[in-house]
Design an enzyme around this catalytic site. Structure first.
Site, mmCIF file in Angstrom:
data_model
loop_
_atom_site.group_PDB
_atom_site.id
_atom_site.type_symbol
_atom_site.label_atom_id
_atom_site.label_comp_id
_atom_site.label_asym_id
_atom_site.label_seq_id
_atom_site.Cartn_x
_atom_site.Cartn_y
_atom_site.Cartn_z
ATOM 1 N N LYS A 105 4.733 9.042 15.703
ATOM 2 C CA LYS A 105 5.737 9.007 16.919
ATOM 3 C C LYS A 105 7.376 9.969 15.883
ATOM 4 O O LYS A 105 7.370 8.434 15.063
ATOM 5 C CB LYS A 105 6.144 7.062 16.418
ATOM 6 C CG LYS A 105 6.663 6.290 18.046
ATOM 7 C CD LYS A 105 6.817 5.446 17.513
ATOM 8 C CE LYS A 105 8.151 5.063 16.031
ATOM 9 N NZ LYS A 105 9.339 5.133 16.401
ATOM 10 N N GLU B 157 13.278 7.010 17.368
ATOM 11 C CA GLU B 157 13.174 7.243 18.917
ATOM 12 C C GLU B 157 14.746 8.025 19.240
ATOM 13 O O GLU B 157 14.869 8.257 19.951
ATOM 14 C CB GLU B 157 14.027 5.550 18.980
ATOM 15 C CG GLU B 157 14.947 4.657 17.926
ATOM 16 C CD GLU B 157 14.393 4.404 16.973
ATOM 17 O OE1 GLU B 157 13.115 4.735 16.680
ATOM 18 O OE2 GLU B 157 14.870 2.916 16.813
ATOM 19 N N GLY C 207 10.653 6.886 6.177
ATOM 20 C CA GLY C 207 11.856 6.141 6.211
ATOM 21 C C GLY C 207 12.152 5.291 5.380
ATOM 22 O O GLY C 207 12.108 5.536 4.697
ATOM 23 N N GLY C 208 12.756 4.702 6.122
ATOM 24 C CA GLY C 208 13.487 3.644 4.805
ATOM 25 C C GLY C 208 12.340 2.411 4.090
ATOM 26 O O GLY C 208 11.324 2.533 5.167
ATOM 27 N N THR D 70 11.860 -0.743 6.831
ATOM 28 C CA THR D 70 11.268 -0.285 7.118
ATOM 29 C C THR D 70 8.952 -0.257 6.478
ATOM 30 O O THR D 70 7.987 -0.995 7.098
ATOM 31 C CB THR D 70 11.327 0.804 7.995
ATOM 32 O OG1 THR D 70 12.514 0.749 8.306
ATOM 33 C CG2 THR D 70 10.149 0.842 9.255
ATOM 34 N N GLY D 71 9.401 0.325 5.001
ATOM 35 C CA GLY D 71 8.212 0.624 4.608
ATOM 36 C C GLY D 71 7.352 -0.635 4.442
ATOM 37 O O GLY D 71 6.051 -0.857 4.310
ATOM 38 N N GLU E 37 6.465 7.762 2.057
ATOM 39 C CA GLU E 37 7.647 8.080 1.772
ATOM 40 C C GLU E 37 9.517 7.403 2.281
ATOM 41 O O GLU E 37 9.467 7.916 3.464
ATOM 42 C CB GLU E 37 7.913 9.715 2.206
ATOM 43 C CG GLU E 37 6.666 10.657 2.484
ATOM 44 C CD GLU E 37 6.029 11.562 0.917
ATOM 45 O OE1 GLU E 37 7.642 11.044 -0.084
ATOM 46 O OE2 GLU E 37 5.084 11.679 0.776
ATOM 47 N N CYS F 228 16.446 11.803 2.248
ATOM 48 C CA CYS F 228 16.429 11.192 0.771
ATOM 49 C C CYS F 228 16.716 11.509 -0.239
ATOM 50 O O CYS F 228 16.916 10.474 -1.019
ATOM 51 C CB CYS F 228 14.763 10.872 1.290
ATOM 52 S SG CYS F 228 14.132 12.372 1.262
ATOM 53 N N GLU G 4 21.255 2.623 -1.204
ATOM 54 C CA GLU G 4 21.218 3.638 -0.330
ATOM 55 C C GLU G 4 22.208 4.080 0.808
ATOM 56 O O GLU G 4 21.951 2.573 1.642
ATOM 57 C CB GLU G 4 19.743 4.473 0.142
ATOM 58 C CG GLU G 4 20.193 5.913 0.940
ATOM 59 C CD GLU G 4 18.277 6.279 0.912
ATOM 60 O OE1 GLU G 4 18.386 4.787 1.811
ATOM 61 O OE2 GLU G 4 17.247 7.128 0.918
HETATM 62 P P1 NAD Z 1 13.922 3.834 9.630
HETATM 63 O O1 NAD Z 1 13.112 2.959 8.472
HETATM 64 O O2 NAD Z 1 14.910 3.262 10.011
HETATM 65 O O3 NAD Z 1 12.888 4.278 10.833
HETATM 66 C C1 NAD Z 1 12.123 5.279 10.810
HETATM 67 C C2 NAD Z 1 11.072 5.214 12.136
HETATM 68 O O4 NAD Z 1 10.042 4.307 11.780
HETATM 69 C C3 NAD Z 1 11.255 5.717 12.500
HETATM 70 O O5 NAD Z 1 10.265 5.980 13.461
HETATM 71 C C4 NAD Z 1 11.648 3.895 13.507
HETATM 72 O O6 NAD Z 1 11.609 4.217 14.747
HETATM 73 C C5 NAD Z 1 10.703 3.429 12.456
HETATM 74 N N1 NAD Z 1 10.303 2.077 12.747
HETATM 75 C C6 NAD Z 1 11.591 1.530 12.033
HETATM 76 N N2 NAD Z 1 10.698 0.280 12.285
HETATM 77 C C7 NAD Z 1 9.234 0.253 12.665
HETATM 78 C C8 NAD Z 1 8.623 -0.869 12.442
HETATM 79 N N3 NAD Z 1 8.873 -2.652 12.354
HETATM 80 N N4 NAD Z 1 7.322 -0.727 12.155
HETATM 81 C C9 NAD Z 1 6.948 0.529 12.155
HETATM 82 N N5 NAD Z 1 8.024 1.640 12.846
HETATM 83 C C10 NAD Z 1 8.813 1.662 12.396
HETATM 84 O O7 NAD Z 1 14.464 4.784 9.227
HETATM 85 P P2 NAD Z 1 15.495 5.985 9.268
HETATM 86 O O8 NAD Z 1 15.891 4.865 9.211
HETATM 87 O O9 NAD Z 1 15.370 6.698 10.402
HETATM 88 O O10 NAD Z 1 15.500 6.855 8.331
HETATM 89 C C11 NAD Z 1 16.681 6.963 6.912
HETATM 90 C C12 NAD Z 1 15.507 6.847 6.044
HETATM 91 O O11 NAD Z 1 14.050 7.341 5.611
HETATM 92 C C13 NAD Z 1 16.349 6.172 4.525
HETATM 93 O O12 NAD Z 1 15.714 5.095 3.903
HETATM 94 C C14 NAD Z 1 15.868 7.437 3.638
HETATM 95 O O13 NAD Z 1 15.822 7.271 2.338
HETATM 96 C C15 NAD Z 1 13.865 7.998 4.732
HETATM 97 N N6 NAD Z 1 13.486 8.979 3.848
HETATM 98 C C16 NAD Z 1 12.833 9.189 3.271
HETATM 99 C C17 NAD Z 1 12.350 10.679 3.414
HETATM 100 C C18 NAD Z 1 11.598 10.518 2.061
HETATM 101 O O14 NAD Z 1 10.908 11.972 2.214
HETATM 102 N N7 NAD Z 1 11.112 10.312 0.904
HETATM 103 C C19 NAD Z 1 12.522 11.793 4.247
HETATM 104 C C20 NAD Z 1 13.671 11.216 5.058
HETATM 105 C C21 NAD Z 1 13.864 9.959 5.197
#
Ligand code: NAD
Length: 489
Positions: A175, A178, A228-229, A232-233, A250, A284, A385
């Site tokens: 996925k 969006e 992702g963030g 969310t993680g 990650e 990130c 961040e």
């Molecule tokens: P985000 O956490 O908002 O979203 C990431 C993904 O998770 C998207 O596909 C989103 O649709 C999905 N998502 C959101 N809420 C969810 C839920 N409750 N359940 C399941 N999936 C959900 O992050 P973002 O704004 O897209 O990206 C920015 C973040 O990603 C930053 O914090 C950045 O540091 C991190 N990031 C980390 C790395 C790494 O390798 N460590 C690489 C790139 C980005």
């Protein structure tokens, strides 16, 4: 001209069950780039069922490792063959400058090739343990893998997820964010042309709420891999408790970039700017905290300020542009709120802090590269961040103090040290609590080396030999050579 896309479920291009769709717009111009299905929980369930069938009954994990590897090489070739188109779409979807998108496309192709080569190197062990037996340790695919990725490196993150999972013989549901689904769907198109069996690769588009949550919580998913963030993680981790699925994360970072007085100043100036402002700072691993030894503090900041005008803002497809727009209006507002916080906290704004003026910027989410000087380690702009083009400069007086400030964070993703003293470089780096470190370098990623964070920056590692571990189970097979009854009863 915009394009209509469908999702990839069970080898077929599919609309969302609800019929809902989402307009994807260019963050630099506001122009419509694509219309994609807006999936919900039901679409995720359909994709999970397809991946489950393809794993349990399908041919993929029984395809020889050599064949799987060859297919991954062909995916790499297909990405290269359509590299120019993919790079352009990436710019239009997420805003980054073309040169950066071209780099991502090449790196994505390399990633498939790296794991294509690794498919045939997955090995187990044999042992004569215990006595009178032979034991074999075999590696097997984990099963059905949910993979959720962010918007800042859409194609590259898709490659980092798909390549090791497929090399190991898993089936997947990817996925993308969006906000940036376009190149992942194009990648799906390239993969389908290579006749990968139906259900092995499923790509669903849409938000985290609904589809993403379902991937994290559905008991038919064996493993969830998330980038992702950090907030969310945590939610992903909670969802994964339903069936205690395997999990890799990650997450975010607030990464220290440490410059000692004995560094090559010109290299450090370049490195500090690149660390903070590549990909608009939406990285990130961005070097968003610049720790600088007090004796060269002024020289370093003056050197950066002299080069800031070279960071040309504009549409990523315009020649010479070095910084594109932020991903969305909402994200720019969030970054701007941190600029206000920095000012209110008493940090010294030495450049940027505002939207660039001019007709070419009116329809995009542009923000000037911004530097705060004399930032105190306890300020929010030094701790949280921001994920945009905002750099916090923090002076220090000793090696011990630099290490203490660098490690004073809940994150532990990346860190760098600039010095011409090799011993110091290694000594300091060994003290840093971060998973990705550089000496006299920043932002380089290598398919061969592990990527991931300490502390709240994540769990597990991607890339390299470590990356495939996340997609393998380990099974012991014990063969008893003494067939006499054990006589216990
Ligand atoms: P985000 O956490 O908002 O979203 C990431 C993904 O998770 C998207 O596909 C989103 O649709 C999905 N998502 C959101 N809420 C969810 C839920 N409750 N359940 C399941 N999936 C959900 O992050 P973002 O704004 O897209 O990206 C920015 C973040 O990603 C930053 O914090 C950045 O540091 C991190 N990031 C980390 C790395 C790494 O390798 N460590 C690489 C790139 C980005």
């Amino acid at each position: 001209m915009s394009q209509n896309y469908e999702m990839l479920i069970d080898g077929k291009w599919t609309k969302s069950k609800s019929g809902a769709s989402r307009n994807i717009t260019d963050p630099a111009s506001g122009e419509l780039v694509a219309v994609v299905p807006e999936s919900s929980k039901e679409d995720a369930v359909a994709a999970i069922q397809a991946a489950r069938r393809a794993f349990d009954y399908g041919p993929w994990r029984k395809v020889s490792a050599l064949e799987r590897g060859k297919i991954l090489f062909r995916i790499g070739d297909a990405i290269r063959a359509e590299g120019a188109k993919l790079a352009k779409l990436e710019v239009q979807n997420c805003g980054k400058p073309l040169a950066e998108a071209e780099y991502d496309v090449a790196d994505a192709a390399n990633c498939f090739e790296f794991y294509g080569g690794l498919a045939t190197k997955i090995q187990g062990e044999t042992m004569s343990v215990p006595a009178n037996s032979v034991s074999i340790v075999v590696r097997e695919p984990v099963g059905v893998c949910g993979q959720i990725i962010p918007w800042n490196y859409p194609l590259l993150m898709a490659a980092w997820k798909l390549a090791p999972a497929l090399a190991a013989g898993n089936t997947v549901i990817l996925k993308p964010s969006e906000l940036t689904p376009v190149t992942a769907l194009e990648l799906g198109r390239l993969m389908m042309a290579l006749e990968i069996p139906a259900g092995v690769v499923n790509i669903i588009t849409g938000p985290g709420a609904g589809a993403g949550e379902e991937l994290a919580s559905n008991p038919n998913v064996d493993k969830i891999a998330f980038t992702g963030g950090t907030v969310t993680g945590r939610k992903i981790m909670n969802g994964a408790t339903s069936n205690l699925k395997k999990i890799s994360l990650e997450l975010g970072g607030k990464n220290p970039n440490i410059v000692f007085a004995d560094a090559d100043l010109e290299a450090a100036i370049d490195g500090a700017l690149f660390a903070a402002f590549a990909n608009q700072g939406e990285v990130c691993s961005a070097g968003s905290r610049l720790l600088v030894e007090s004796s060269i503090h002024k020289k370093l900041v003056d050197g950066m300020l002299a080069k800031i005008p070279k960071i040309k803002l504009g549409h990523g497809l315009t020649a010479g542009v070095k910084m594109g727009p932020l991903i969305s209006a909402a994200h720019r507002e969030k970054v701007e709120s941190y600029i206000k916080i920095g000012r209110d906290e008493g940090a010294t704004l030495v450049c940027g802090g505002k939207r660039p003026q001019g007709p070419e910027f009116e329809k995009g989410h542009f923000l000037e590269p911004t530097i705060f000087d004399y930032v105190k380690p306890q300020m929010r702009v030094a701790k949280e961040e921001i994920f945009g083009p905002v750099l916090s400069v923090i002076p220090f007086n000793s090696e011990a103090q630099a290490i203490q400030i660098a490690n004073d964070t809940e994150y532990g993703l990346a860190a760098a040290v600039w010095t011409q003293n090799a011993t110091r470089g290694l000594r300091v780096t060994k003290e840093l609590r971060a998973g990705i470190t550089w000496i006299n370098n920043y932002h380089s990623t290598f398919n061969e080396l592990p990527w991931g964070g300490y502390k709240q920056s994540g769990m597990g590692r991607e890339l390299g030999l470590y990356g495939i571990e996340a997609y393998l189970e380990t099974k012991q097979i014990n063969i008893n050579l003494d067939t006499a009854p054990i006589g216990w009863y």
